[in-house]
Design a protein around this motif. Sequence first.
Motif, PDB file in Angstrom:
ATOM      1  N   ILE A 155       1.511   4.312  -3.018  1.00  0.00           N
ATOM      2  CA  ILE A 155       1.342   5.750  -2.791  1.00  0.00           C
ATOM      3  C   ILE A 155       2.645   6.497  -3.062  1.00  0.00           C
ATOM      4  O   ILE A 155       2.658   7.573  -3.678  1.00  0.00           O
ATOM      5  CB  ILE A 155       0.856   6.011  -1.353  1.00  0.00           C
ATOM      6  CG1 ILE A 155      -0.540   5.411  -1.147  1.00  0.00           C
ATOM      7  CG2 ILE A 155       0.834   7.508  -1.057  1.00  0.00           C
ATOM      8  CD1 ILE A 155      -1.073   5.541   0.265  1.00  0.00           C
TER       9      ILE A 155
ATOM     10  N   VAL B 264      -6.983   8.777  -7.498  1.00  0.00           N
ATOM     11  CA  VAL B 264      -7.143   8.030  -6.249  1.00  0.00           C
ATOM     12  C   VAL B 264      -5.801   7.878  -5.531  1.00  0.00           C
ATOM     13  O   VAL B 264      -5.697   8.093  -4.322  1.00  0.00           O
ATOM     14  CB  VAL B 264      -7.771   6.649  -6.527  1.00  0.00           C
ATOM     15  CG1 VAL B 264      -7.698   5.763  -5.291  1.00  0.00           C
ATOM     16  CG2 VAL B 264      -9.226   6.811  -6.962  1.00  0.00           C
ATOM     17  N   ILE B 265      -4.744   7.533  -6.275  1.00  0.00           N
ATOM     18  CA  ILE B 265      -3.435   7.301  -5.645  1.00  0.00           C
ATOM     19  C   ILE B 265      -2.800   8.605  -5.184  1.00  0.00           C
ATOM     20  O   ILE B 265      -2.237   8.681  -4.086  1.00  0.00           O
ATOM     21  CB  ILE B 265      -2.497   6.545  -6.601  1.00  0.00           C
ATOM     22  CG1 ILE B 265      -3.088   5.174  -6.950  1.00  0.00           C
ATOM     23  CG2 ILE B 265      -1.119   6.375  -5.974  1.00  0.00           C
ATOM     24  CD1 ILE B 265      -2.270   4.381  -7.929  1.00  0.00           C
TER      25      ILE B 265
ATOM     26  N   LYS C 243      -3.945   9.584  -2.060  1.00  0.00           N
ATOM     27  CA  LYS C 243      -3.638   8.569  -1.039  1.00  0.00           C
ATOM     28  C   LYS C 243      -4.853   7.726  -0.675  1.00  0.00           C
ATOM     29  O   LYS C 243      -5.117   7.453   0.486  1.00  0.00           O
ATOM     30  CB  LYS C 243      -3.041   9.246   0.198  1.00  0.00           C
ATOM     31  CG  LYS C 243      -1.728   9.958  -0.074  1.00  0.00           C
ATOM     32  CD  LYS C 243      -1.308  10.864   1.052  1.00  0.00           C
ATOM     33  CE  LYS C 243      -2.134  12.141   1.049  1.00  0.00           C
ATOM     34  NZ  LYS C 243      -1.634  13.147   1.994  1.00  0.00           N
ATOM     35  N   PHE C 244      -5.605   7.340  -1.719  1.00  0.00           N
ATOM     36  CA  PHE C 244      -6.781   6.493  -1.580  1.00  0.00           C
ATOM     37  C   PHE C 244      -7.856   7.134  -0.706  1.00  0.00           C
ATOM     38  O   PHE C 244      -8.752   6.452  -0.203  1.00  0.00           O
ATOM     39  CB  PHE C 244      -6.402   5.114  -1.022  1.00  0.00           C
ATOM     40  CG  PHE C 244      -5.592   4.281  -1.972  1.00  0.00           C
ATOM     41  CD1 PHE C 244      -6.207   3.458  -2.900  1.00  0.00           C
ATOM     42  CD2 PHE C 244      -4.208   4.339  -1.961  1.00  0.00           C
ATOM     43  CE1 PHE C 244      -5.461   2.692  -3.793  1.00  0.00           C
ATOM     44  CE2 PHE C 244      -3.448   3.580  -2.843  1.00  0.00           C
ATOM     45  CZ  PHE C 244      -4.085   2.755  -3.762  1.00  0.00           C
ATOM     46  N   TYR C 245      -7.752   8.429  -0.510  1.00  0.00           N
ATOM     47  CA  TYR C 245      -8.724   9.214   0.265  1.00  0.00           C
ATOM     48  C   TYR C 245      -8.888   8.694   1.699  1.00  0.00           C
ATOM     49  O   TYR C 245      -9.922   8.897   2.326  1.00  0.00           O
ATOM     50  CB  TYR C 245     -10.087   9.219  -0.433  1.00  0.00           C
ATOM     51  CG  TYR C 245     -10.070   9.948  -1.759  1.00  0.00           C
ATOM     52  CD1 TYR C 245     -10.136  11.329  -1.822  1.00  0.00           C
ATOM     53  CD2 TYR C 245      -9.960   9.242  -2.964  1.00  0.00           C
ATOM     54  CE1 TYR C 245     -10.114  12.004  -3.038  1.00  0.00           C
ATOM     55  CE2 TYR C 245      -9.931   9.907  -4.183  1.00  0.00           C
ATOM     56  CZ  TYR C 245     -10.002  11.286  -4.207  1.00  0.00           C
ATOM     57  OH  TYR C 245      -9.980  11.942  -5.410  1.00  0.00           O
ATOM     58  N   ILE C 246      -7.860   8.046   2.215  1.00  0.00           N
ATOM     59  CA  ILE C 246      -7.958   7.497   3.567  1.00  0.00           C
ATOM     60  C   ILE C 246      -8.054   8.617   4.610  1.00  0.00           C
ATOM     61  O   ILE C 246      -8.851   8.531   5.553  1.00  0.00           O
ATOM     62  CB  ILE C 246      -6.754   6.588   3.879  1.00  0.00           C
ATOM     63  CG1 ILE C 246      -6.708   5.415   2.891  1.00  0.00           C
ATOM     64  CG2 ILE C 246      -6.824   6.069   5.308  1.00  0.00           C
ATOM     65  CD1 ILE C 246      -7.904   4.492   2.956  1.00  0.00           C
TER      66      ILE C 246
ATOM     67  N   PHE D  18       0.833  -1.200   0.000  1.00  0.00           N
ATOM     68  CA  PHE D  18       0.000   0.000   0.000  1.00  0.00           C
ATOM     69  C   PHE D  18       0.872   1.256   0.000  1.00  0.00           C
ATOM     70  O   PHE D  18       0.666   2.183  -0.789  1.00  0.00           O
ATOM     71  CB  PHE D  18      -0.904  -0.036   1.239  1.00  0.00           C
ATOM     72  CG  PHE D  18      -1.854   1.117   1.357  1.00  0.00           C
ATOM     73  CD1 PHE D  18      -3.011   1.164   0.604  1.00  0.00           C
ATOM     74  CD2 PHE D  18      -1.592   2.145   2.242  1.00  0.00           C
ATOM     75  CE1 PHE D  18      -3.895   2.227   0.721  1.00  0.00           C
ATOM     76  CE2 PHE D  18      -2.464   3.211   2.370  1.00  0.00           C
ATOM     77  CZ  PHE D  18      -3.625   3.253   1.613  1.00  0.00           C
TER      78      PHE D  18
END
Length: 626
Positions: A297, A539-540, A543-546, A293
């Motif tokens: 990123i 999205v990347i 940062k995957f919208y975390i 992961f």
Amino acid sequence: MLNIIVTLPFLSSLLIALIYLGNTNAKRFVLYTSLGIGSLVIITTLSLMSLYDMMQGAATIHTKLFEWIHLGDFQIEVAFMADRLSIIMISFITFIGTLIHIYAAGYMKDDAGYGKFFSYFNLFMGSMLLLVLADNPIMMFVGWELVGLSSYLLIGFYHQDAANIKAANKAFMLNRVGDFGFIMGLSILFISLEGHGFSFDAIKANIALIDYQTLTLIGLLLFVGAMGKSAQIPLYVWLPDAMAGPTPVSALIHAATMVTAGVYMVARFSFLYIQIPDIGLFIASIGAFSALFAAIIASYQSDIKKILAYSTMSQLGYMFIAVGLESYSSGIFHVFTHAFFKALLFMGAGAVIIAMHHEQNIFKMGALRGELKLTYITMFIATLAISGIPPFAGFFSKDAILVTAFASGHYAIWTIGTLTAGLTAFYMFRMLFSVFHARKSKAQRVLHPLPKCMTYPLIILAIGSTFAGFVGVNGAYGGENFIAHFLQLPDISVHLSHSSEYMLALLNVSLALFGMTLAYKLYGHRAKEAQPDTLFKKVIINKFYIDALYETLFMKPLLSLSRFIATTVDMKIFDGFLNYSILFYRVLAGQFIRLQNGKVRAYALYFLLGVSAMSLFLIYKLGVNL
């Protein structure tokens, strides 16, 4: 000796703080540097002497500073223990920490808070040494918390910028989540041992008293603490933002202190985790997914320090794969090699940032290899090491982890680790080529000169990044795996033919070379920053919208709840109760005030009534018949 190793950084930190607070405007560069670095040189010397003694066959060292708590049969001592595991840890922590301190002297020389910085820096080192050398989990937890406090102070060092304070708060709060799990695990462990002692030796001797289900819960809760401290999924989001602090802070956090504490903790409790292999597999799985992961990123980041931050998270994932699969020596081996090349990468990045007048975007640099030759050469060596190219240090430690995963039959974890190895080479050489090889972003630029105290440590670390891996060369490559034999940890026994190991190594190196070649093709000549022009990139890059997800799921509801408590519960219920109480007394006072009318005749009447009441009471009590 251990007492000196642990307490000296705290004492120097306190002394520097007192001198600094005496006059915050005074320029005492030589004094602060002498105290800050001198204490580190002393403890490094003592640590290496202790390592030598243990290599000569010395037994585990136990020392007691003083008794902290004594209630009946229960006692907690401020005591330290140096066994083979902790002596390896403090040897490279102090050595690399000293190099980072020397580097920091040049990096922070012109900073107004130079004294404060070195006070915090020494506190950080002392906290990590307390954590590692603790004789019992209570003292380990004290060090664990002090490491968190130190990181908070250093991440928010430039507190004039609100973004830095936000980053410090983020790191502090997310680590509190992990620490809650950690202290709950320690509490259950303490209760389960039923007074049989709480030193590590006592816990190990009595671990059989705890049933499997309780051990499973304890192991899981302890690892929650490790997830926070070592930035693994899902408690990792603080680590990239921690780059808000000065670059020497990033080097110390990532190479020699804080983030490796979780890996060390699992290795320290190896006698517990070998009893619960299911939790070990869970740890390895979290490590594998965190490694991949973070690598994904990092491949789309443009901030040089954040690229390295995600690379740390990824490399920590490898370490957790190792300790999760009960290859504790391999995990500590990778901690050891990683310390050299990650310190070098951060310090090299700091040199570039200083030279570029604090520019951190790699796509605003380019063609620096001719102007920063030493920095380029040393960072190139570190990049080869982290990419797993032989014979550099990272190859041997990473290869040992992947061999364990493959030989133990955990093929999914091995596959993820192998793919991540190729991806690591790609994003690391992407950074290197963009900074040193690609065309200049500006035709004219004047670089800031670098002091020698910032460049000489790079040479030493480059030597370590090249040769440190040889302490763990296994039989397939003609070595005896010295570090595993020295540590004597309860490692899993796996068997794989030499030919199979060579094939696995060839695959890893081939993927790394492919990643390197791809990075050169894309970024070696004209480096362009990735744009969110497709859904995948968007999205990347985000940062995957975390972070946004956490803010929606946790931060906003907590803020709404806090506002509700502040405006409704506090003001209308608690304050309302107090206000109505005050109103009652005000009304009562309004009635009593009528008695205070200033008329002597009224006061005489009150006096007469009082005397009459007392007389009647006495007549009644004495039984006088009227």
